[in-house]
Design a protein around this motif. Structure first.
Motif, PDB file in Angstrom:
ATOM      1  N   ASN A 116      -2.004  -8.462 -18.840  1.00 17.45           N
ATOM      2  CA  ASN A 116      -2.132  -9.675 -18.025  1.00 17.45           C
ATOM      3  C   ASN A 116      -2.188  -9.341 -16.544  1.00 17.45           C
ATOM      4  OD1 ASN A 116      -2.291 -12.406 -18.415  1.00 17.45           O
ATOM      5  ND2 ASN A 116      -0.409 -12.426 -19.598  1.00 17.45           N
ATOM      6  N   ASN A 117      -1.249  -8.484 -16.107  1.00 18.12           N
ATOM      7  CA  ASN A 117      -1.244  -8.061 -14.697  1.00 18.12           C
ATOM      8  C   ASN A 117      -2.539  -7.343 -14.354  1.00 18.12           C
ATOM      9  OD1 ASN A 117       1.153  -9.083 -13.881  1.00 18.12           O
ATOM     10  ND2 ASN A 117       2.311  -7.175 -14.030  1.00 18.12           N
ATOM     11  N   ALA A 118      -2.987  -6.479 -15.279  1.00 21.24           N
ATOM     12  CA  ALA A 118      -4.221  -5.731 -15.020  1.00 21.24           C
ATOM     13  C   ALA A 118      -5.370  -6.714 -14.769  1.00 21.24           C
ATOM     14  CB  ALA A 118      -4.534  -4.812 -16.194  1.00 21.24           C
ATOM     15  N   PHE A 119      -5.473  -7.752 -15.614  1.00 18.94           N
ATOM     16  CA  PHE A 119      -6.545  -8.749 -15.409  1.00 18.94           C
ATOM     17  C   PHE A 119      -6.337  -9.517 -14.113  1.00 18.94           C
ATOM     18  CE2 PHE A 119      -7.796  -8.294 -19.911  1.00 18.94           C
ATOM     19  CZ  PHE A 119      -9.163  -8.261 -19.722  1.00 18.94           C
ATOM     20  N   LYS A 120      -5.060  -9.798 -13.818  1.00 15.64           N
ATOM     21  CA  LYS A 120      -4.768 -10.596 -12.633  1.00 15.64           C
ATOM     22  C   LYS A 120      -5.222  -9.868 -11.369  1.00 15.64           C
ATOM     23  CE  LYS A 120      -0.288 -11.926 -11.712  1.00 15.64           C
ATOM     24  NZ  LYS A 120       0.936 -12.627 -12.004  1.00 15.64           N
ATOM     25  N   PHE A 121      -4.965  -8.550 -11.315  1.00 22.75           N
ATOM     26  CA  PHE A 121      -5.224  -7.819 -10.072  1.00 22.75           C
ATOM     27  C   PHE A 121      -6.512  -7.002 -10.118  1.00 22.75           C
ATOM     28  CE2 PHE A 121      -0.609  -8.579 -10.267  1.00 22.75           C
ATOM     29  CZ  PHE A 121      -0.473  -9.291  -9.090  1.00 22.75           C
ATOM     30  N   GLN A 144      -4.526   0.701 -18.158  1.00 18.82           N
ATOM     31  CA  GLN A 144      -5.230   1.222 -16.978  1.00 18.82           C
ATOM     32  C   GLN A 144      -6.190   0.166 -16.431  1.00 18.82           C
ATOM     33  OE1 GLN A 144      -7.125   4.954 -17.762  1.00 18.82           O
ATOM     34  NE2 GLN A 144      -7.397   5.299 -15.572  1.00 18.82           N
ATOM     35  N   ASP A 145      -6.252   0.063 -15.103  1.00 13.56           N
ATOM     36  CA  ASP A 145      -7.217  -0.887 -14.536  1.00 13.56           C
ATOM     37  C   ASP A 145      -7.902  -0.305 -13.307  1.00 13.56           C
ATOM     38  OD1 ASP A 145      -5.851  -1.646 -11.993  1.00 13.56           O
ATOM     39  OD2 ASP A 145      -4.343  -2.519 -13.305  1.00 13.56           O
ATOM     40  N   THR A 146      -8.982  -0.967 -12.881  1.00 14.00           N
ATOM     41  CA  THR A 146      -9.691  -0.546 -11.666  1.00 14.00           C
ATOM     42  C   THR A 146      -9.505  -1.629 -10.599  1.00 14.00           C
ATOM     43  OG1 THR A 146     -11.676  -1.542 -12.595  1.00 14.00           O
ATOM     44  CG2 THR A 146     -11.451   0.831 -12.874  1.00 14.00           C
ATOM     45  N   THR A 163      10.124  -9.285  -6.982  1.00 17.70           N
ATOM     46  CA  THR A 163       9.413  -8.567  -5.920  1.00 17.70           C
ATOM     47  C   THR A 163       7.918  -8.538  -6.192  1.00 17.70           C
ATOM     48  OG1 THR A 163       9.855  -6.494  -7.017  1.00 17.70           O
ATOM     49  CG2 THR A 163      11.314  -7.066  -5.201  1.00 17.70           C
ATOM     50  N   GLN A 164       7.180  -8.646  -5.119  1.00 18.99           N
ATOM     51  CA  GLN A 164       5.727  -8.592  -5.197  1.00 18.99           C
ATOM     52  C   GLN A 164       5.265  -7.724  -4.034  1.00 18.99           C
ATOM     53  OE1 GLN A 164       5.201 -12.898  -5.190  1.00 18.99           O
ATOM     54  NE2 GLN A 164       4.765 -12.815  -7.371  1.00 18.99           N
ATOM     55  N   VAL A 165       4.186  -6.942  -4.240  1.00 10.69           N
ATOM     56  CA  VAL A 165       3.763  -5.986  -3.215  1.00 10.69           C
ATOM     57  C   VAL A 165       3.420  -6.706  -1.920  1.00 10.69           C
ATOM     58  CG1 VAL A 165       1.941  -4.341  -2.611  1.00 10.69           C
ATOM     59  CG2 VAL A 165       3.007  -4.278  -4.880  1.00 10.69           C
ATOM     60  N   ASP A 166       2.639  -7.738  -2.032  1.00 12.63           N
ATOM     61  CA  ASP A 166       2.214  -8.451  -0.834  1.00 12.63           C
ATOM     62  C   ASP A 166       2.303  -9.937  -1.152  1.00 12.63           C
ATOM     63  OD1 ASP A 166       0.528  -9.985   0.854  1.00 12.63           O
ATOM     64  OD2 ASP A 166      -0.464  -8.148   1.507  1.00 12.63           O
ATOM     65  N   GLY A 175       2.428 -16.096 -10.094  1.00 13.62           N
ATOM     66  CA  GLY A 175       3.419 -15.181 -10.670  1.00 13.62           C
ATOM     67  C   GLY A 175       4.755 -15.320  -9.972  1.00 13.62           C
ATOM     68  N   THR A 176       5.785 -14.750 -10.625  1.00 11.31           N
ATOM     69  CA  THR A 176       7.143 -14.929 -10.112  1.00 11.31           C
ATOM     70  C   THR A 176       7.788 -13.613  -9.691  1.00 11.31           C
ATOM     71  OG1 THR A 176       7.861 -14.661 -12.375  1.00 11.31           O
ATOM     72  CG2 THR A 176       7.680 -16.917 -11.578  1.00 11.31           C
ATOM     73  N   GLY A 177       7.147 -12.494 -10.026  1.00 15.59           N
ATOM     74  CA  GLY A 177       7.786 -11.212  -9.739  1.00 15.59           C
ATOM     75  C   GLY A 177       8.852 -10.861 -10.764  1.00 15.59           C
ATOM     76  N   GLY A 179       7.811 -10.350 -14.168  1.00 13.95           N
ATOM     77  CA  GLY A 179       7.130  -9.705 -15.301  1.00 13.95           C
ATOM     78  C   GLY A 179       7.523  -8.247 -15.479  1.00 13.95           C
ATOM     79  N   LEU A 180       7.418  -7.452 -14.404  1.00 17.52           N
ATOM     80  CA  LEU A 180       7.688  -6.016 -14.550  1.00 17.52           C
ATOM     81  C   LEU A 180       9.171  -5.695 -14.803  1.00 17.52           C
ATOM     82  CD1 LEU A 180       5.140  -4.460 -12.022  1.00 17.52           C
ATOM     83  CD2 LEU A 180       5.061  -4.434 -14.520  1.00 17.52           C
ATOM     84  N   PRO A 181      10.113  -6.394 -14.139  1.00 16.55           N
ATOM     85  CA  PRO A 181      11.511  -6.145 -14.509  1.00 16.55           C
ATOM     86  C   PRO A 181      11.779  -6.434 -15.993  1.00 16.55           C
ATOM     87  CG  PRO A 181      11.397  -7.431 -12.502  1.00 16.55           C
ATOM     88  CD  PRO A 181       9.996  -7.269 -12.978  1.00 16.55           C
TER      89      PRO A 181
HETATM   90  P1  ADP Z   1       4.101 -11.192 -10.961  1.00 16.14           P
HETATM   91  O1  ADP Z   1       4.531 -12.326 -11.835  1.00 16.14           O
HETATM   92  O2  ADP Z   1       4.185 -11.494  -9.518  1.00 16.14           O
HETATM   93  O3  ADP Z   1       2.799 -10.592 -11.373  1.00 16.14           O
HETATM   94  P2  ADP Z   1       5.279  -8.692 -11.829  1.00 16.14           P
HETATM   95  O4  ADP Z   1       6.706  -8.274 -11.869  1.00 16.14           O
HETATM   96  O5  ADP Z   1       4.506  -8.645 -13.085  1.00 16.14           O
HETATM   97  O6  ADP Z   1       5.252 -10.127 -11.184  1.00 16.14           O
HETATM   98  O7  ADP Z   1       4.548  -7.785 -10.771  1.00 16.14           O
HETATM   99  C1  ADP Z   1       5.148  -7.568  -9.491  1.00 16.14           C
HETATM  100  C2  ADP Z   1       4.103  -7.196  -8.488  1.00 16.14           C
HETATM  101  O8  ADP Z   1       3.579  -5.888  -8.793  1.00 16.14           O
HETATM  102  C3  ADP Z   1       2.883  -8.116  -8.470  1.00 16.14           C
HETATM  103  O9  ADP Z   1       3.106  -9.281  -7.730  1.00 16.14           O
HETATM  104  C4  ADP Z   1       1.843  -7.210  -7.820  1.00 16.14           C
HETATM  105  O10 ADP Z   1       2.057  -7.159  -6.421  1.00 16.14           O
HETATM  106  C5  ADP Z   1       2.214  -5.822  -8.398  1.00 16.14           C
HETATM  107  N1  ADP Z   1       1.410  -5.463  -9.594  1.00 16.14           N
HETATM  108  C6  ADP Z   1       1.800  -5.515 -10.884  1.00 16.14           C
HETATM  109  N2  ADP Z   1       0.828  -5.076 -11.712  1.00 16.14           N
HETATM  110  C7  ADP Z   1      -0.217  -4.730 -10.920  1.00 16.14           C
HETATM  111  C8  ADP Z   1      -1.523  -4.190 -11.173  1.00 16.14           C
HETATM  112  N3  ADP Z   1      -1.957  -3.923 -12.401  1.00 16.14           N
HETATM  113  N4  ADP Z   1      -2.324  -3.961 -10.091  1.00 16.14           N
HETATM  114  C9  ADP Z   1      -1.894  -4.228  -8.836  1.00 16.14           C
HETATM  115  N5  ADP Z   1      -0.672  -4.731  -8.536  1.00 16.14           N
HETATM  116  C10 ADP Z   1       0.171  -4.988  -9.555  1.00 16.14           C
END
Ligand code: ADP
Length: 353
Positions: A116-121, A144-146, A163-166, A175-177, A179-181
Motif C-alpha cells: 500500500n505504501n509502495a503504491f502511495k509513494f 520494492q518500489d520506484t 512519524t512521516q518523512v515530510d 495516512g496517520t504515520g 502503518g510502519l510501527p
Molecule cells: P502513513 O500512514 O503516513 O503512510 P507509515 O507509518 O506507513 O504511515 O509511513 C510513515 C512514513 O514513511 C510515510 O508518511 C512516508 O513519509 C514514509 N514511507 C513509508 N513507505 C514509503 C515508501 N514506500 N516510499 C516512500 N516513503 C515511504
C-alpha cells in the motif's frame, strides 16, 4: 468525521433526490471505512504495545498468499487509478510448493501495508513483492518500489509512531504515520526483523525476515479464499445471535446469498429458546448481548446439544475474548468487523466436519 456528520445531515434534507442520495451515501461509506481503518490502526498499535496481540501459528501456503495479494492489488490499482504501474510478485521457485508455519493473516497484513505504501509513494515505474530464502533459518520478504524514496537519516525514524518523512508531502498522500510501527510490531511478533534500503528520487526496498519453520505434518495446498457462493451447496440452519440491528442486517445480506437457512435472535434468552425448538447446525454468537452474555449462552446450548457448532463474534478491541470463547465451548471465533470471506471459510469448515 466532518464529512460523515455533514453528508448525513444532507442526506436527510435531500431524500427526494435519488442521485444525490447515492452520491452522499457513497461519500459517507468511504469516509466510514477510512475512519474504521484509523480506529483499527490505533487499536493495533495499542495491542502491540501492551503485549496483548498474539500470533496464531498455522500452516501458510506462500504461493497462495502472493496470489491473493496479486488479485487484491489488481483491483486496488484500478480504484486508485495507477494501472500504469507494473506490479509483480516474485517467489523463489523452491518456496512455491512450501508451506511454512506462521500467522497467515498477520503476514498478509504486513505485506498489504508495505505494498500500500509502495503504491502511495510511487507515481511511475514498478512495484514488486516477494520472498526468498535468507540464511538457513530465515526467509526474506521484500517490497520494492520506484517511488519518491526516503533519506537515509529518516530510515529508523519512520518506524516510530505518528512519524512521516515530510508532513506536507504525506498530507497530500494521506495516512496517520502508524502503518510502519504496526508492521514492525507484527514482524517482531512473528519472530522476524525489518529494515530498508532507499535512495531519494529512485525508490525503496523494505525487507523483513521470518523464521523458516515448516509444519510437522504435510498439509494439502488448498485454496484459502472463499466467497458466499462457496456455501451454495452446503445445507444447514444457522442461528445468528446479534443485538445490533446493522450488524445483524449485514450478516443477513451476506448469508442470504448462500444455501443456508437463517434464524435470528437478539437476546440470549431468545437464542436459547431457538436452539431448543429448532434443529440448528451452527450459531454465530455475539458475545455482548443485552441480557445473558454470549459465553453463558454458549455453555448452556452445549449442555443440551453438543453437536451444534458455535462461532463467537468477538469484539476487535477486547483481546482475550477469543480464549474465553474457546473456553466457553465455542468451536471457533471471528473478530468484528466481520470479513465475509473469512466467515464463509469458517462456516464451511465447521459444517463439513
Ligand atoms: P502513513 O500512514 O503516513 O503512510 P507509515 O507509518 O506507513 O504511515 O509511513 C510513515 C512514513 O514513511 C510515510 O508518511 C512516508 O513519509 C514514509 N514511507 C513509508 N513507505 C514509503 C515508501 N514506500 N516510499 C516512500 N516513503 C515511504
Amino acid at each position: 468525521m466532518n464529512a460523515i456528520v455533514g453528508f448525513s445531515e444532507l442526506l436527510a434534507r435531500n431524500y427526494n433526490d435519488k442521485e444525490k442520495l447515492e452520491q452522499f451515501s457513497e461519500i459517507i461509506n468511504q469516509r466510514c471505512n477510512d475512519l474504521l481503518d484509523i480506529i483499527n490502526e490505533i487499536l493495533d498499535i495499542a495491542k502491540i504495545e501492551s503485549g496483548q496481540l498474539t500470533a496464531h501459528f498455522e500452516p501458510c501456503n506462500l504461493k497462495l498468499v502472493f496470489e491473493n495479494l496479486k488479485d487484491f492489488f489488481k483491483t486496488y490499482q484500478k480504484k486508485i487509478d495507477k494501472q500504469h504501474i507494473d506490479f509483480q510478485t516474485i517467489i523463489e521457485e523452491k518456496l512455491k510448493e512450501t508451506v511454512i508455519l506462521t500467522d497467515t493473516t498477520k503476514l498478509k497484513q504486513i505485506l498489504i501495508n508495505l505494498i500500500n505504501n509502495a503504491f502511495k509513494f510511487t507515481n511511475e515505474g514498478e512495484i514488486s513483492a516477494g520472498c526468498r530464502f535468507g540464511n538457513a533459518h530465515d526467509l526474506v520478504f521484500f517490497v520494492q518500489d520506484t517511488g519518491i524514496g526516503i533519506p537515509a537519516e529518516k530510515h529508523d525514524f519512520i518506524f516510530e509512531r505518528f512519524t512521516q518523512v515530510d508532513f506536507e508531502i504525506s498530507r497530500s498522500y494521506g495516512g496517520t504515520g502508524l502503518g510502519l510501527p504496526i508492521v514492525k510490531g507484527l514482524v517482531g511478533l512473528l519472530g522476524g526483523r525489518i529494515w530498508l534500503e532507499s535512495v531519494p528520487g529512485k525508490g525503496s526496498v523494505f525487507y523483513f525476515s521470518l523464521p523458516y519453520r515448516i509444519p510437522e505434518k504435510t498439509v494439502p495446498l488448498t485454496p484459502e479464499t472463499y466467497s458466499p457462493d462457496d456455501l451454495q451447496n452446503i445445507k444447514g440452519t444457522v442461528l445468528v445471535v446479534e443485538d445490533d440491528f446493522y450488524n445483524s442486517e449485514y450478516l443477513r445480506e451476506v448469508l442470504s446469498k448462500t444455501g443456508l437457512m437463517l434464524l435470528f435472535a437478539s437476546y440470549g434468552k431468545d437464542a436459547l429458546e431457538a436452539a431448543k425448538k429448532n434443529k440448528i447446525d451452527l450459531v454465530l454468537m455475539d458475545i455482548r448481548l443485552p441480557d445473558i452474555d454470549g459465553y453463558k449462552v454458549t455453555r448452556e446450548i452445549k449442555t443440551f446439544n453438543r453437536d451444534i457448532k458455535i462461532i463467537a463474534q468477538t469484539a476487535y478491541a477486547a483481546p482475550g475474548d477469543e480464549v474465553k470463547a474457546l473456553e466457553a465451548g465455542c468451536d471457533d471465533y471471528i473478530s468484528k468487523p466481520i470479513n465475509k470471506n473469512l466467515l464463509v471459510s469458517k462456516i464451511k469448515d465447521l459444517l463439513q466436519k
